[in-house]
Design an enzyme around this catalytic site. Structure first.
Site, short mmCIF file in Angstrom:
data_model
loop_
_atom_site.label_atom_id
_atom_site.label_comp_id
_atom_site.label_asym_id
_atom_site.label_seq_id
_atom_site.Cartn_x
_atom_site.Cartn_y
_atom_site.Cartn_z
N ASN A 135 2.00 5.39 7.40
CA ASN A 135 2.35 4.00 7.10
C ASN A 135 1.12 3.34 6.48
O ASN A 135 0.05 3.31 7.08
CB ASN A 135 2.77 3.25 8.38
CG ASN A 135 3.25 1.83 8.09
OD1 ASN A 135 2.52 1.02 7.52
ND2 ASN A 135 4.48 1.53 8.49
N SER A 178 8.00 2.74 6.29
CA SER A 178 7.73 1.32 6.08
C SER A 178 8.49 0.52 7.12
O SER A 178 9.67 0.79 7.39
CB SER A 178 8.16 0.88 4.68
OG SER A 178 7.99 -0.53 4.59
N GLU A 179 7.83 -0.48 7.69
CA GLU A 179 8.48 -1.26 8.74
C GLU A 179 9.58 -2.17 8.20
O GLU A 179 10.28 -2.83 8.98
CB GLU A 179 7.45 -2.05 9.56
CG GLU A 179 6.62 -3.05 8.81
CD GLU A 179 5.32 -2.47 8.25
OE1 GLU A 179 5.30 -1.27 7.90
OE2 GLU A 179 4.34 -3.22 8.14
N SER A 180 9.78 -2.18 6.88
CA SER A 180 10.96 -2.86 6.34
C SER A 180 12.23 -2.10 6.72
O SER A 180 13.33 -2.64 6.54
CB SER A 180 10.85 -2.99 4.82
OG SER A 180 10.69 -1.71 4.24
#
Lengths: 227, 240
Positions: A31, A54-56
């Site tokens: 990440n 990705s934290e999206s």
């Protein structure tokens, strides 16, 4: 920024990113934070295949979409549009962070305002602004197996970003294990900092002159290893 | 009578939101997954003293975060600019650029809005827990930082963890791609984000969708949010 006492130029952001990318191992789930960390994906060594998280809410994401080809339902954590690639998966925010907090991320690369001699990270709150974005920084810094801080060595005022103790509000305690700056590379553990690499033309005493923290010098100290 | 959660207009969908309500607003921060039409309807409806809970507090206008070039962002900022918001709970409340402030930062600096900053993973998990009947949980995230000041903590496996409370709201305004009449939802790509956990954690969940299809036209294998969590669905396709 450069400073009057610099013995040689500081490295460009791309070179810094190239050095960080050497830390990736084939198959790592990675990440990357916003800024210099994002550049690391351009310099992944040949033969190393990474899974980007990705934290999206996307795993195995690929390159940025071409200008004008963006899809609002396919973004990274920096709000940039991504190109669809085979093997992607989508998930919601609770699951995105279950992956991070559950220890499923091998490496995260984060920018920072300060890193302390014992690996504390302060990267979310600039006191002069009075309000800050924590975003996923605390989760990533505390949850990834390995945390690399990638940043300029000194801030715009010349202050050292490597400090004995952070004066800015902390993101996470003792989380950083490697610091890569535009002039030096340090290993970090609970015993403190060890200078392992320097930019061309820089000696440990030059690094010391612009660093507000004590460090040991590795017996086999090298110039930045890029290949 | 067959279940039909569809509402014909955005105006009707938000008509009963009272002053002082707590409202979760879905999405990550960009155009995708953001309930624009519900927010516009809430501006027109005019409820005040709201607490809004979201990943951001409306960051798109200063930097274009997650918006196609040339489009004017619509996000939480329209509620703030209209003076409807008393408190924000968010992980990413301000613009990524120090020099370009969003409406929230300007209002915060004028002392008009209260702020609670929550780490993004903790925010998502607090909402998930709130929806699942879990009153509280421990996490190492934020231990030893200013964001955990005053919170209970315990050491598990040698690691300090802080007690975080589950979170619920009076309303959730969420955005999905498709709904059927019983409220089953399908999302697109990264627009699951906060919409999925928020759908579960409000007394009244209102979903803005691109289209509403007949019950039976969504493959049960593909449902992301089961209809049990959803009270109202309203389609962009039919209310223009």
């Amino acid at each position: 920024m450069s400073m009057p006492q610099d013995p040689a130029p500081r490295l460009e952001r791309d070179i810094l990113a190239m050095r960080v990318a050497r830390e990736f191992n084939d198959g790592d789930v990675v990440n990357l934070g916003i800024g210099i960390p994002t550049l690391c994906s351009d310099f992944v060594p040949p033969g190393v295949q990474l899974l980007y998280h990705s934290e999206s809410g996307v795993l195995n994401c690929g390159p940025l979409a071409a200008d004008g080809q963006g899809n609002v339902d396919l973004i990274n954590a920096g709000g940039q549009f991504l190109e669809p690639v085979p093997g992607m998966s989508f998930f919601d925010s609770a699951e995105a962070f279950a992956m991070i907090r559950g220890g499923h991320i091998d490496v995260t690369v984060l920018g920072s305002l300060q890193v302390s001699a014992t690996g504390d990270m302060a990267n979310w709150f600039l006191p002069s602004r009075g309000v800050g974005n924590v975003g996923g920084a605390m989760d990533l810094a505390g949850g990834a197996k390995k945390v690399i801080a990638a940043m300029e060595h000194n801030d715009r005022t010349g202050a050292s970003k490597i400090v004995q103790e952070c004066s800015y509000p902390l993101t996470s305690q003792g989380c950083v294990s490697l610091i890569v700056t535009d002039i030096a590379v340090f290993n970090v553990d609970e015993n403190g900092l060890e200078l392992i690499e320097v930019a061309p033309g820089w000696a440990p005493e030059n690094i010391s002159a612009v660093t507000d923290a004590q460090f040991e010098v590795a017996h086999d100290i090298k110039e930045f290893e890029l290949l | 009578m067959p279940i039909d959660k569809s509402v014909s207009t955005f105006e009707e969908a938000v008509s009963d939101i009272p002053d002082g309500a707590s409202i979760m607003i879905g999405g990550f921060g960009g155009a995708g997954g953001m309930p624009h039409r519900l927010m516009l309807a809430l501006v027109a409806q005019g409820a005040r003293e709201l607490t809004i809970i979201g990943n951001t507090a409306g960051i798109a206008a200063p930097t274009g975060f997650g918006w196609p070039e040339g489009e004017t962002p619509i996000d939480h900022a329209i509620l703030i600019e209209n003076g409807q918001v008393a408190k924000v709970i968010a992980s990413f409340p301000v613009s990524g650029s120090v020099s370009r402030q969003n409406a929230f930062e300007q209002a915060f600096n004028r002392g008009e809005i209260e702020l609670e900053v929550v780490p993004q993973g903790t925010l998502a998990e607090r909402i998930r827990a709130g929806g699942a009947g879990i009153p509280a949980f421990y996490t190492p995230t934020a231990a030893g930082t200013d964001l955990a000041k005053g919170q209970e903590s315990r050491v598990f496996d040698g690691r300090e963890s802080v007690l975080e409370l589950g979170m619920r709201a009076d309303f959730a305004l969420i955005r999905a791609h498709k709904a059927d009449r019983v409220g089953n939802l399908i999302y697109s790509g990264t627009s699951r984000s906060f919409n999925m956990p928020m759908a579960t954690a409000a007394d009244v969940t209102i979903a803005e969708v691109d289209e509403i299809v007949e019950t039976g036209d969504i493959d049960p294998e593909r449902v992301n949010t089961p209809g049990i969590y959803v009270n109202r669905v309203v389609a962009r396709a039919t209310d223009r």
